[in-house]
Design an enzyme around this catalytic site. Sequence first.
Site, PDB file in Angstrom:
ATOM      1  N   LYS A   5       2.606  -9.583  -1.527  1.00 31.96           N
ATOM      2  CA  LYS A   5       1.519  -9.040  -3.158  1.00 31.96           C
ATOM      3  C   LYS A   5       1.242  -7.849  -3.352  1.00 31.96           C
ATOM      4  O   LYS A   5       0.853  -6.440  -2.902  1.00 31.96           O
ATOM      5  CB  LYS A   5       0.113  -9.870  -2.829  1.00 31.96           C
ATOM      6  CG  LYS A   5      -0.618  -9.104  -2.629  1.00 31.96           C
ATOM      7  CD  LYS A   5      -1.975 -10.082  -1.826  1.00 31.96           C
ATOM      8  CE  LYS A   5      -2.953  -9.650  -3.228  1.00 31.96           C
ATOM      9  NZ  LYS A   5      -3.773  -8.423  -3.339  1.00 31.96           N
ATOM     10  N   LYS A  42       0.795  -1.081   0.240  1.00 23.66           N
ATOM     11  CA  LYS A  42      -0.448   0.215   0.106  1.00 23.66           C
ATOM     12  C   LYS A  42       1.403   1.233   0.394  1.00 23.66           C
ATOM     13  O   LYS A  42       2.024   1.285   0.379  1.00 23.66           O
ATOM     14  CB  LYS A  42      -0.752  -0.036   1.269  1.00 23.66           C
ATOM     15  CG  LYS A  42      -1.922  -1.454   1.372  1.00 23.66           C
ATOM     16  CD  LYS A  42      -2.712  -0.730   0.599  1.00 23.66           C
ATOM     17  CE  LYS A  42      -3.613  -2.214   0.358  1.00 23.66           C
ATOM     18  NZ  LYS A  42      -4.809  -2.877  -0.437  1.00 23.66           N
ATOM     19  N   LYS A  77     -13.683  -5.971   6.620  1.00 18.35           N
ATOM     20  CA  LYS A  77     -13.998  -4.665   6.215  1.00 18.35           C
ATOM     21  C   LYS A  77     -15.089  -4.754   4.709  1.00 18.35           C
ATOM     22  O   LYS A  77     -15.875  -4.081   3.917  1.00 18.35           O
ATOM     23  CB  LYS A  77     -13.300  -3.305   4.839  1.00 18.35           C
ATOM     24  CG  LYS A  77     -12.505  -3.863   4.092  1.00 18.35           C
ATOM     25  CD  LYS A  77     -11.341  -3.181   3.952  1.00 18.35           C
ATOM     26  CE  LYS A  77     -11.105  -2.999   2.032  1.00 18.35           C
ATOM     27  NZ  LYS A  77      -9.076  -2.155   2.015  1.00 18.35           N
ATOM     28  N   HIS A  96      -6.540 -13.238  -7.264  1.00 16.48           N
ATOM     29  CA  HIS A  96      -7.582 -11.995  -6.777  1.00 16.48           C
ATOM     30  C   HIS A  96      -8.917 -12.026  -7.718  1.00 16.48           C
ATOM     31  O   HIS A  96      -8.734 -12.410  -8.572  1.00 16.48           O
ATOM     32  CB  HIS A  96      -6.663 -10.321  -6.853  1.00 16.48           C
ATOM     33  CG  HIS A  96      -7.372  -9.698  -5.719  1.00 16.48           C
ATOM     34  ND1 HIS A  96      -8.398  -8.997  -5.949  1.00 16.48           N
ATOM     35  CD2 HIS A  96      -6.870  -9.395  -4.695  1.00 16.48           C
ATOM     36  CE1 HIS A  96      -8.966  -7.764  -5.492  1.00 16.48           C
ATOM     37  NE2 HIS A  96      -7.714  -8.289  -4.502  1.00 16.48           N
ATOM     38  N   ASP A 151      -1.171  -5.053  -5.674  1.00 14.47           N
ATOM     39  CA  ASP A 151      -2.709  -5.185  -5.354  1.00 14.47           C
ATOM     40  C   ASP A 151      -2.905  -5.038  -6.539  1.00 14.47           C
ATOM     41  O   ASP A 151      -2.401  -5.135  -7.476  1.00 14.47           O
ATOM     42  CB  ASP A 151      -2.608  -3.096  -4.455  1.00 14.47           C
ATOM     43  CG  ASP A 151      -3.346  -3.531  -3.939  1.00 14.47           C
ATOM     44  OD1 ASP A 151      -3.931  -2.706  -2.395  1.00 14.47           O
ATOM     45  OD2 ASP A 151      -4.517  -4.524  -3.496  1.00 14.47           O
ATOM     46  N   GLU A 152      -4.369  -5.139  -6.906  1.00 15.73           N
ATOM     47  CA  GLU A 152      -4.866  -5.774  -7.644  1.00 15.73           C
ATOM     48  C   GLU A 152      -5.104  -4.656  -8.814  1.00 15.73           C
ATOM     49  O   GLU A 152      -5.472  -4.927 -10.641  1.00 15.73           O
ATOM     50  CB  GLU A 152      -6.716  -6.047  -7.231  1.00 15.73           C
ATOM     51  CG  GLU A 152      -7.842  -4.999  -7.414  1.00 15.73           C
ATOM     52  CD  GLU A 152      -7.322  -4.796  -5.417  1.00 15.73           C
ATOM     53  OE1 GLU A 152      -6.469  -4.795  -5.021  1.00 15.73           O
ATOM     54  OE2 GLU A 152      -8.278  -3.993  -5.686  1.00 15.73           O
TER      55      GLU A 152
HETATM   56  C1  CAP Z   1      -7.421  -5.901   0.828  1.00 20.85           C
HETATM   57  C2  CAP Z   1      -7.190  -5.305  -0.147  1.00 20.85           C
HETATM   58  C3  CAP Z   1      -8.164  -6.391  -1.538  1.00 20.85           C
HETATM   59  C4  CAP Z   1      -8.758  -6.715  -0.706  1.00 20.85           C
HETATM   60  C5  CAP Z   1     -10.518  -7.569  -1.773  1.00 20.85           C
HETATM   61  C6  CAP Z   1      -7.961  -4.569  -0.939  1.00 20.85           C
HETATM   62  O1  CAP Z   1      -6.065  -4.142   1.406  1.00 20.85           O
HETATM   63  O2  CAP Z   1      -5.925  -5.696  -0.883  1.00 20.85           O
HETATM   64  O3  CAP Z   1      -8.171  -6.399  -2.377  1.00 20.85           O
HETATM   65  O4  CAP Z   1      -9.055  -8.099   0.296  1.00 20.85           O
HETATM   66  O5  CAP Z   1     -11.289  -8.036  -0.518  1.00 20.85           O
HETATM   67  O6  CAP Z   1      -7.094  -3.433  -2.347  1.00 20.85           O
HETATM   68  O7  CAP Z   1      -8.711  -3.846  -0.629  1.00 20.85           O
HETATM   69  P1  CAP Z   1      -6.512  -4.124   3.160  1.00 20.85           P
HETATM   70  P2  CAP Z   1     -11.353  -9.780  -0.639  1.00 20.85           P
HETATM   71  O8  CAP Z   1      -5.542  -4.963   4.297  1.00 20.85           O
HETATM   72  O9  CAP Z   1      -5.617  -3.082   3.073  1.00 20.85           O
HETATM   73  O10 CAP Z   1      -8.029  -4.365   2.973  1.00 20.85           O
HETATM   74  O11 CAP Z   1     -10.546 -10.029  -0.320  1.00 20.85           O
HETATM   75  O12 CAP Z   1     -12.521  -9.648  -0.572  1.00 20.85           O
HETATM   76  O13 CAP Z   1     -11.372 -10.208  -2.564  1.00 20.85           O
HETATM   77 MG    MG Z   2      -6.241  -4.832  -2.654  1.00 22.72          MG
END
Ligand code: CAP
Ligand code: MG
Length: 398
Positions: free
Chosen positions: A160, A134, A289, A249, A162-163
């Site tokens: 990892k 992040k 969240k 993801h 981020d997406e």
């Molecule tokens: C989590 C995260 C993931 C989410 C995706 C985000 O970051 O990197 O993409 O977990 O949701 O971008 O929010 P945080 P899911 O730890 O800062 O929240 O896992 O439900 O697919």
């Molecule tokens: Mg993410």
Amino acid sequence: MGLNCEYYVESDMSLEKAGETIGLEESTGTWTEVETKPNDIEYLTAKVSSVDEENNLVVVEFPDELFEENNIPQILSVVAGNLFGLSSLKNVRLKDISFSEEIAKSFPGPRYGINDIKKIVGAENRPLFGTIIKPKVGLPPKKTAKVAYEAAMGGVDLVKDDETLTSQEFNLIEDRISEVMEELDKAKEETGHETLYACNVTADNKEAVERAKLVEESGGNMVMVDVITSGFSTLKAVSEAVDLPVHVHRAMHAAFTRKRKHGISMVPVSKLVRLAGGSQLHTGSYHGKMHGEKKEITKSKRALRDEWFNHKPALPVASGGIHPGLVAKNLNYYGKNSVIQAGGGIHGHPDGTREGAKAMKQAIIAWKEDISLEEYSKNHRALAKALERWGERAEYDY
Ligand code: CAP
Ligand code: MG
């Protein structure tokens, strides 16, 4: 045996009739009889195999011959195709797919399963834990690598992308992979612990495969694919192209998984990801969240991990708003054959990334030894500081 698909259905028709309508639309029928239909294709016609009036559920059996082996797009065009748009169905949700052995075995499945991944990072008797770099986007490769190094020095098994980070001008994948692996190799020299780096290769099919090969050639140890936005075919092409574990993801899934009455459950998605070669898949957090339903997360976990026609089991990933104060609450459901990860919950630690990673690790040890966070934090400062900041609260508890 065929593919048995369970649908939740709301319609003015009877459930039996609604099931027949789905079966015909997705096999040999259409809205009216046609002169061109020969008598010898009945073997391709899908049929209702069971109805549960109490729960609005109908199971439709699609014969194996209707499908092309090893072809997820075609399977989805049948079991998750036009039916969602039929005006005779008010709501319809695909809740599960039971695959025939023949169809399931026609897919590669994960090249790296749970035990393979645990062995790489030495997590045979505990869950893996990881972080997401992040901010999601914006850091240049060198800074990304520094953050990865700090997380690795704090003990994470997985870093990892981020997406939404792929290969933008501010962080080209060819620069990022070499910078990050250099820093993770440095951390390994200092700690003896291997950290996996899920480098996001998401792109269109051909480019994603090229990027995965680049990661492998650059000494990378894992790739990541956003499966819904890039497609199951891209996931399968990537997993077949490189000898690396694949982190999957699921961004965009909630467009069709979230509503209980219409869309597709995460359970079929989990099975398709496993068939397509995913080694680990986000399946939601019990406390975090993102929206999630306990029962569906539990079924998704089973779809990934249970014995299934000799396919390797894949790791469910708990993620989304997780921090050290929520580790036990999530691992109580996920258990040790899982990955738990935090982005903000590590990099938002008052003393920075390395302490944030340590706090997560301390929270996992406390869970494993069945010691309360309050007790364990008395002589574990990193955890104490995390609890001071976030407590044991989640944005949403399901
Ligand atoms: C989590 C995260 C993931 C989410 C995706 C985000 O970051 O990197 O993409 O977990 O949701 O971008 O929010 P945080 P899911 O730890 O800062 O929240 O896992 O439900 O697919
Ligand atoms: Mg993410």
